[in-house]
Design an enzyme around this catalytic site. Structure first.
Site, PDB file in Angstrom:
ATOM      1  N   PHE A   1     -22.014  -2.093  -5.579  1.00 29.80           N
ATOM      2  CA  PHE A   1     -22.214  -2.651  -6.914  1.00 29.80           C
ATOM      3  C   PHE A   1     -22.761  -4.068  -6.760  1.00 29.80           C
ATOM      4  O   PHE A   1     -22.420  -4.785  -5.821  1.00 29.80           O
ATOM      5  CB  PHE A   1     -20.882  -2.724  -7.678  1.00 29.80           C
ATOM      6  CG  PHE A   1     -20.443  -1.404  -8.279  1.00 29.80           C
ATOM      7  CD1 PHE A   1     -21.170  -0.245  -8.097  1.00 29.80           C
ATOM      8  CD2 PHE A   1     -19.295  -1.347  -9.048  1.00 29.80           C
ATOM      9  CE1 PHE A   1     -20.766   0.959  -8.663  1.00 29.80           C
ATOM     10  CE2 PHE A   1     -18.875  -0.150  -9.620  1.00 29.80           C
ATOM     11  CZ  PHE A   1     -19.606   1.004  -9.430  1.00 29.80           C
TER      12      PHE A   1
ATOM     13  N   HIS B   1     -24.752   6.839   2.529  1.00 35.16           N
ATOM     14  CA  HIS B   1     -23.739   6.215   1.676  1.00 35.16           C
ATOM     15  C   HIS B   1     -23.211   7.245   0.686  1.00 35.16           C
ATOM     16  O   HIS B   1     -22.011   7.272   0.389  1.00 35.16           O
ATOM     17  CB  HIS B   1     -24.343   5.025   0.935  1.00 35.16           C
ATOM     18  CG  HIS B   1     -23.372   4.332   0.029  1.00 35.16           C
ATOM     19  ND1 HIS B   1     -22.281   3.653   0.504  1.00 35.16           N
ATOM     20  CD2 HIS B   1     -23.309   4.240  -1.326  1.00 35.16           C
ATOM     21  CE1 HIS B   1     -21.597   3.151  -0.518  1.00 35.16           C
ATOM     22  NE2 HIS B   1     -22.193   3.506  -1.639  1.00 35.16           N
TER      23      HIS B   1
ATOM     24  N   GLU C   1     -30.705   7.733  -3.039  1.00 35.02           N
ATOM     25  CA  GLU C   1     -30.638   7.576  -1.586  1.00 35.02           C
ATOM     26  C   GLU C   1     -31.473   8.639  -0.872  1.00 35.02           C
ATOM     27  O   GLU C   1     -32.208   8.329   0.072  1.00 35.02           O
ATOM     28  CB  GLU C   1     -29.184   7.630  -1.100  1.00 35.02           C
ATOM     29  CG  GLU C   1     -29.074   7.339   0.393  1.00 35.02           C
ATOM     30  CD  GLU C   1     -27.641   7.290   0.892  1.00 35.02           C
ATOM     31  OE1 GLU C   1     -26.723   7.653   0.129  1.00 35.02           O
ATOM     32  OE2 GLU C   1     -27.447   6.889   2.057  1.00 35.02           O
TER      33      GLU C   1
ATOM     34  N   CYS D   1     -18.939  -2.245  -1.950  1.00 36.24           N
ATOM     35  CA  CYS D   1     -18.895  -1.116  -1.019  1.00 36.24           C
ATOM     36  C   CYS D   1     -19.809  -1.299   0.174  1.00 36.24           C
ATOM     37  O   CYS D   1     -19.921  -0.421   1.030  1.00 36.24           O
ATOM     38  CB  CYS D   1     -19.198   0.164  -1.781  1.00 36.24           C
ATOM     39  SG  CYS D   1     -18.073   0.295  -3.176  1.00 36.24           S
TER      40      CYS D   1
ATOM     41  N   HIS E   1     -14.183   7.641  -0.824  1.00 36.81           N
ATOM     42  CA  HIS E   1     -14.916   6.376  -0.752  1.00 36.81           C
ATOM     43  C   HIS E   1     -13.941   5.234  -0.440  1.00 36.81           C
ATOM     44  O   HIS E   1     -13.167   4.827  -1.300  1.00 36.81           O
ATOM     45  CB  HIS E   1     -15.634   6.146  -2.077  1.00 36.81           C
ATOM     46  CG  HIS E   1     -16.625   5.021  -2.048  1.00 36.81           C
ATOM     47  ND1 HIS E   1     -16.760   4.176  -0.966  1.00 36.81           N
ATOM     48  CD2 HIS E   1     -17.538   4.613  -2.969  1.00 36.81           C
ATOM     49  CE1 HIS E   1     -17.703   3.289  -1.225  1.00 36.81           C
ATOM     50  NE2 HIS E   1     -18.191   3.529  -2.422  1.00 36.81           N
TER      51      HIS E   1
ATOM     52  N   LYS F   1     -18.017  11.116   3.202  1.00 36.24           N
ATOM     53  CA  LYS F   1     -17.139  10.885   2.050  1.00 36.24           C
ATOM     54  C   LYS F   1     -16.575  12.191   1.493  1.00 36.24           C
ATOM     55  O   LYS F   1     -15.533  12.188   0.854  1.00 36.24           O
ATOM     56  CB  LYS F   1     -17.888  10.123   0.953  1.00 36.24           C
ATOM     57  CG  LYS F   1     -18.164   8.676   1.337  1.00 36.24           C
ATOM     58  CD  LYS F   1     -18.701   7.879   0.166  1.00 36.24           C
ATOM     59  CE  LYS F   1     -18.888   6.411   0.516  1.00 36.24           C
ATOM     60  NZ  LYS F   1     -20.080   6.158   1.357  1.00 36.24           N
TER      61      LYS F   1
HETATM   62  C1  LIG Z   1     -28.550  -0.518  -3.357  1.00 27.74           C
HETATM   63  O1  LIG Z   1     -27.342  -0.900  -3.947  1.00 27.74           O
HETATM   64  C2  LIG Z   1     -27.132  -0.334  -5.235  1.00 27.74           C
HETATM   65  C3  LIG Z   1     -26.022  -1.031  -5.923  1.00 27.74           C
HETATM   66  O2  LIG Z   1     -25.172  -0.207  -6.602  1.00 27.74           O
HETATM   67  C4  LIG Z   1     -26.861   1.076  -4.983  1.00 27.74           C
HETATM   68  O3  LIG Z   1     -26.308   1.710  -6.099  1.00 27.74           O
HETATM   69  C5  LIG Z   1     -28.167   1.674  -4.625  1.00 27.74           C
HETATM   70  O4  LIG Z   1     -27.996   3.021  -4.287  1.00 27.74           O
HETATM   71  C6  LIG Z   1     -28.845   0.956  -3.468  1.00 27.74           C
HETATM   72  N1  LIG Z   1     -30.244   1.065  -3.627  1.00 27.74           N
HETATM   73  C7  LIG Z   1     -30.890   2.142  -3.871  1.00 27.74           C
HETATM   74  C8  LIG Z   1     -31.754   2.135  -5.037  1.00 27.74           C
HETATM   75  O5  LIG Z   1     -30.790   3.129  -3.195  1.00 27.74           O
END
Ligand SMILES: *[C@@H]1O[C@H](CO)[C@@H](O)[C@H](O)[C@H]1NC(C)=O
Ligand SMILES: *[C@@H]1O[C@H](CO)[C@@H](O)[C@H](O)[C@H]1NC(C)=O
Length: 433
Positions: free
Chosen positions: A420, A319, A330, A178, A361, A356
């Site tokens: 992911f 995101h 986040e 993503c 998504h 979103k």
């Molecule tokens: C960075 O990428 C991961 C991978 O899934 C994501 O889920 C995550 O929100 C991101 N990092 C953080 C801890 O915010």
């Protein structure tokens, strides 16, 4: 230093065909999420735990007469349609729109050699992988189409776009789940900054509306399953009732251009791509680190690259996919960034939304459409809303732009994408000074 600006936009989204038409519906608070429970084959769709999706409207599904539906024949002849999988078709159409918007259709050798393409996809063409596997298992070798390989390669969208226009600059495709769209745009800007190209057609495309996709994400417990009866309410970023993400499809493409190149031809400059930062969580296949430290690092690097202090960020396109854990991680990362060094003193001044809620998504295209919306937030001085956000519970008191768009001067916008595998990227756009 070679600076990079945005001179054209193109998109195919669940809100319709076209970047600005999609934006207008987004700002009006409309949703592109519908029910897929009646899709065929019924036996497969009806056993799924999540039966909502952000679907690009066609003449059959478009509810609103004002919405321009997707018709492949508007963009591709019959032989092109046969040779391209759906994600590549969307990419080609979005690229055509973006190049027309930018007024960039070179025919001389210099222009063609210095224009490149960087378009990725997260999953690509699951449809043909699935049906060809079944046909091969049942009837063997002769049932495998000679077009099978070209139709499943992720980089073929970039390939088709280059062939169509004769672009002979870098031809590249990221596939980082993503984060694909954001990495494609960020990497493309570096091709320009380092002198490999003057113009890059950059973005992401995705179309894997197949029951296997929903089964896979459903089994990993990532999807929204409790609003199947009320599709437009199903994607609820930051809301207390959020319960997972909603799969969507589409494509978004930006034309990126070296500043002096754009000025010399009198291009309409929409924004500057000021910074790009990447990081990895090094933590877990699918779960973020709770403290959001991966996301924090990506945002911090992007702002450092842009030489912009956190306090100057007017809008963050999060995101936030509406999963219980991801949205909190986040929000925590954004707080660490925005209330830290050279940040703001008051949480409520931080404007963050997740588009979103309206489109779902778009997986490999998410970073691209969200970058595009961030550019339009700057040109239109408007914060796009977070739909379905009635009661935030992510432990912060930001302005989440709930339900309705807000007018605000936006000089700097930051767009986050996480994927992911623990991969994170942030892009920073600003008004051109
Ligand atoms: C960075 O990428 C991961 C991978 O899934 C994501 O889920 C995550 O929100 C991101 N990092 C953080 C801890 O915010
Ligand atoms: C930001 O990254 C670009 C490459 O995209 C590079 O040219 C520039 O020097 C970087 N700026 C800073 C301040 O790190």
């Amino acid at each position: 230093m070679r600076r990079v600006v945005v001179t054209g936009l193109g998109a195919i989204t669940p809100l319709g065909v076209g970047a600005r038409p999609s934006w207008r519906r987004l700002v009006a608070g409309e949703s592109g999420i519908i029910s897929v429970s009646d899709f065929k084959p019924q036996s497969k769709w009806k056993e799924l735990t999540s039966t909502v999706a952000g679907i690009v409207p066609t003449s059959e599904t478009a509810s609103d007469k004002e919405v321009r539906p997707w018709r492949a024949a508007d963009w591709l002849d019959a032989s092109e349609q046969r040779r391209m999988s759906r994600f590549a078709q969307y990419a080609v159409a979005a690229a055509e729109m973006a190049l027309s918007d930018a007024g960039w259709k070179p025919s001389d050798a210099q222009g063609l050699e210095t224009t490149g393409v960087c378009i990725g996809s997260g999953i690509g063409n699951l449809d043909d992988v699935y049906s060809t596997s079944l046909a091969y298992e049942q009837d063997g070798y002769k049932k495998v189409s000679p077009l099978f390989v070209p139709k499943i390669l992720i980089n073929m969208a970039a390939g088709h776009i280059a062939m169509r226009y004769g672009f002979r600059g870098p031809n590249h495709a990221a596939t980082t789940a993503c984060t694909t769209g954001a990495h494609s745009i960020g990497d493309a800007s570096r091709f320009i900054a380092f002198g490999d190209a003057d113009v890059m057609v950059a973005g992401g495309a995705e179309s894997c509306i197949h029951p296997l996709t929903f089964a896979g994400f459903g089994r990993s417990r990532s999807l929204s399953t409790v609003y199947n009866h009320d599709p437009t309410a199903s994607c609820r970023p930051f809301d207390k009732d959020r319960a997972g993400f909603v799969v969507a499809e589409g494509a978004a493409v930006l034309v990126l251009e070296e500043l002096e190149h754009a000025k010399a031809r009198g291009a309409n400059i929409l924004a500057e791509l000021r910074g790009y930062g990447c990081s990895g969580d090094a933590h877990h296949m699918t779960a973020p680190k709770e403290d959001g430290s991966g996301a924090f690092l990506a945002m911090k690097r992007a702002l450092k690259n842009a030489s912009i202090k956190p306090a100057r960020v007017d809008y963050i396109n999060a995101h936030a996919t509406a999963t219980p854990v991801g949205d909190v991680a986040e929000a925590t990362a954004i707080r660490t960034l925005m209330l830290g060094e050279e940040g703001v003193d008051d949480e409520s001044k931080v404007a963050v939304s997740s588009t979103k809620g309206a489109v779902g998504h778009l997986l490999g295209a998410a970073g691209a459409i969200e970058a595009l919306f961030s550019v339009l937030a700057i040109t239109e001085n408007t914060l796009p809303p977070t739909l379905n956000l009635h009661a935030p519970n992510v432990g912060t008191n930001f302005n989440f732009v709930p339900l309705r768009a807000q007018e605000k001067e936006v000089k700097v916008a930051l767009s986050n994408s996480f994927g992911f595998g623990g991969t994170n990227a942030s892009l920073v756009f600003s008004e051109l000074d």
